[in-house]
Write a protein that holds these residues in place. Structure first.
Motif, PDB file in Angstrom:
ATOM      1  N   ALA A 158     -11.880  10.884   7.006  1.00  0.00           N
ATOM      2  CA  ALA A 158     -11.514   9.811   7.939  1.00  0.00           C
ATOM      3  C   ALA A 158     -10.052   9.905   8.340  1.00  0.00           C
ATOM      4  O   ALA A 158      -9.187  10.199   7.513  1.00  0.00           O
ATOM      5  N   ASP A 159      -9.784   9.637   9.609  1.00  0.00           N
ATOM      6  CA  ASP A 159      -8.417   9.591  10.129  1.00  0.00           C
ATOM      7  C   ASP A 159      -8.056   8.122  10.331  1.00  0.00           C
ATOM      8  O   ASP A 159      -8.455   7.496  11.306  1.00  0.00           O
ATOM      9  N   GLU A 160      -7.292   7.579   9.390  1.00  0.00           N
ATOM     10  CA  GLU A 160      -7.003   6.146   9.430  1.00  0.00           C
ATOM     11  C   GLU A 160      -5.966   5.765  10.476  1.00  0.00           C
ATOM     12  O   GLU A 160      -5.655   4.589  10.639  1.00  0.00           O
ATOM     13  N   SER A 161      -5.427   6.767  11.169  1.00  0.00           N
ATOM     14  CA  SER A 161      -4.538   6.436  12.282  1.00  0.00           C
ATOM     15  C   SER A 161      -5.336   5.988  13.512  1.00  0.00           C
ATOM     16  O   SER A 161      -4.776   5.401  14.435  1.00  0.00           O
ATOM     17  N   VAL A 162      -6.630   6.256  13.498  1.00  0.00           N
ATOM     18  CA  VAL A 162      -7.500   5.826  14.601  1.00  0.00           C
ATOM     19  C   VAL A 162      -7.831   4.348  14.398  1.00  0.00           C
ATOM     20  O   VAL A 162      -8.268   3.961  13.309  1.00  0.00           O
ATOM     21  N   PRO A 163      -7.618   3.504  15.408  1.00  0.00           N
ATOM     22  CA  PRO A 163      -7.899   2.074  15.270  1.00  0.00           C
ATOM     23  C   PRO A 163      -9.330   1.810  14.800  1.00  0.00           C
ATOM     24  O   PRO A 163     -10.281   2.392  15.320  1.00  0.00           O
ATOM     25  N   GLY A 164      -9.443   0.970  13.788  1.00  0.00           N
ATOM     26  CA  GLY A 164     -10.744   0.560  13.298  1.00  0.00           C
ATOM     27  C   GLY A 164     -11.293   1.395  12.162  1.00  0.00           C
ATOM     28  O   GLY A 164     -12.199   0.942  11.450  1.00  0.00           O
ATOM     29  N   VAL A 165     -10.771   2.603  11.968  1.00  0.00           N
ATOM     30  CA  VAL A 165     -11.326   3.469  10.930  1.00  0.00           C
ATOM     31  C   VAL A 165     -11.021   2.928   9.533  1.00  0.00           C
ATOM     32  O   VAL A 165     -11.900   2.870   8.670  1.00  0.00           O
ATOM     33  N   ARG A 166      -9.773   2.526   9.304  1.00  0.00           N
ATOM     34  CA  ARG A 166      -9.425   1.992   7.983  1.00  0.00           C
ATOM     35  C   ARG A 166     -10.279   0.778   7.655  1.00  0.00           C
ATOM     36  O   ARG A 166     -10.776   0.625   6.532  1.00  0.00           O
ATOM     37  N   GLU A 167     -10.461  -0.098   8.631  1.00  0.00           N
ATOM     38  CA  GLU A 167     -11.261  -1.308   8.412  1.00  0.00           C
ATOM     39  C   GLU A 167     -12.727  -0.962   8.146  1.00  0.00           C
ATOM     40  O   GLU A 167     -13.399  -1.632   7.355  1.00  0.00           O
ATOM     41  N   SER A 168     -13.207   0.092   8.805  1.00  0.00           N
ATOM     42  CA  SER A 168     -14.599   0.510   8.581  1.00  0.00           C
ATOM     43  C   SER A 168     -14.786   1.012   7.154  1.00  0.00           C
ATOM     44  O   SER A 168     -15.782   0.696   6.494  1.00  0.00           O
ATOM     45  N   VAL A 169     -13.835   1.813   6.673  1.00  0.00           N
ATOM     46  CA  VAL A 169     -13.923   2.332   5.301  1.00  0.00           C
ATOM     47  C   VAL A 169     -13.819   1.193   4.297  1.00  0.00           C
ATOM     48  O   VAL A 169     -14.601   1.102   3.344  1.00  0.00           O
ATOM     49  N   GLN A 170     -12.855   0.277   4.510  1.00  0.00           N
ATOM     50  CA  GLN A 170     -12.692  -0.829   3.577  1.00  0.00           C
ATOM     51  C   GLN A 170     -13.890  -1.767   3.627  1.00  0.00           C
ATOM     52  O   GLN A 170     -14.324  -2.300   2.595  1.00  0.00           O
ATOM     53  N   GLY A 171     -14.436  -1.969   4.827  1.00  0.00           N
ATOM     54  CA  GLY A 171     -15.629  -2.801   4.942  1.00  0.00           C
ATOM     55  C   GLY A 171     -16.797  -2.216   4.177  1.00  0.00           C
ATOM     56  O   GLY A 171     -17.568  -2.943   3.539  1.00  0.00           O
ATOM     57  N   PHE A 172     -16.928  -0.905   4.225  1.00  0.00           N
ATOM     58  CA  PHE A 172     -17.981  -0.241   3.456  1.00  0.00           C
ATOM     59  C   PHE A 172     -17.788  -0.469   1.959  1.00  0.00           C
ATOM     60  O   PHE A 172     -18.738  -0.776   1.229  1.00  0.00           O
ATOM     61  N   LEU A 173     -16.552  -0.322   1.469  1.00  0.00           N
ATOM     62  CA  LEU A 173     -16.297  -0.511   0.037  1.00  0.00           C
ATOM     63  C   LEU A 173     -16.556  -1.956  -0.381  1.00  0.00           C
ATOM     64  O   LEU A 173     -17.069  -2.214  -1.473  1.00  0.00           O
TER      65      LEU A 173
END
Length: 211
Positions: A158-173
């Motif tokens: 995952a590239d967390e510099s892309v908007p929404g990616v970090r939130e998607s990963v954290q939402g999954f966890l």
């Protein structure tokens, strides 16, 4: 003339093993594994040092030699198993081919639906009102949470510099943690499998979305 005697060679320091230290490490490991099992099966109240020592097959004195307090024993136990689980997850990173999102989701969900999570949850509950244990558990869970998030990012590529990616990963966890809570009451594996499959599709879509 008597030939000079060659002194016996000394084995390299790294080749020397101390049987006492080996036994000590083995005893410590048995105690840690027994503590997690007891905490997951019996909860905090019934998981005394004596109960853990009996399950590990050691004396209570030996247990207290390694872990002077009950808090020492159980926080170390959860940390020990978390470290081992993290090592198993990191093994996916060594694969030549990137892991599929579905595989990553399944493996990480397993972290929250097994004995480790049950044991950790027991510690969370007690830590919420036991001041002596609270600070230790909070620090431990913060570190484990960061490590799990980092592994998820690496495994998913995952590239967390892309908007929404970090939130998607954290939402999954966060979802995986919720499945772990639900699993405490009933093992609804069929429903969980459907949820996991859907989250794999969501993550795959989020990671493939154009910048």
């Amino acid at each position: 003339m008597t030939p000079a005697r060659t002194p016996p060679s000394t084995p390299p320091r790294t080749a020397l093993r101390d049987p006492k230290q080996d036994r000590s490490r083995a005893t410590r490991r048995r105690l840690l594994e027994a503590a997690v099992a007891c905490l997951a099966e019996h909860g905090w109240t019934r998981s005394t040092v004596a109960v853990v020592a009996e399950r590990a097959g050691v004396s209570r004195g030996a247990a207290q030699h390694h872990f002077p307090t009950r808090e020492d024993l159980f926080t170390a136990a959860v940390e020990h198993v978390a470290t081992e689980r993290s090592a198993a997850v990191r093994a996916l990173l060594s694969q030549e081919r990137p892991a599929r999102a579905a595989d990553v989701v399944e493996v990480l969900v397993d972290l929250y639906t097994g004995p480790l999570f049950r044991a950790a949850l027991q510690l969370w509950v007690v830590a919420s009102y036991e001041e002596q244990l609270g600070a230790r558990v909070a620090a431990l869970e913060t570190r484990i949470g960061r490590e799990t998030h980092r592994m998820a990012v690496e495994l998913l590529g995952a590239d967390e510099s892309v908007p929404g990616v970090r939130e998607s990963v954290q939402g999954f966890l966060d979802m995986a943690r919720g499945l772990g809570l639900a699993n405490l009451l009933t093992d609804d594996r069929a429903r969980r499998d459907r949820v996991v499959a859907q989250w794999a599709r969501i993550l795959d879509g989020a990671l493939r979305a154009p910048n």
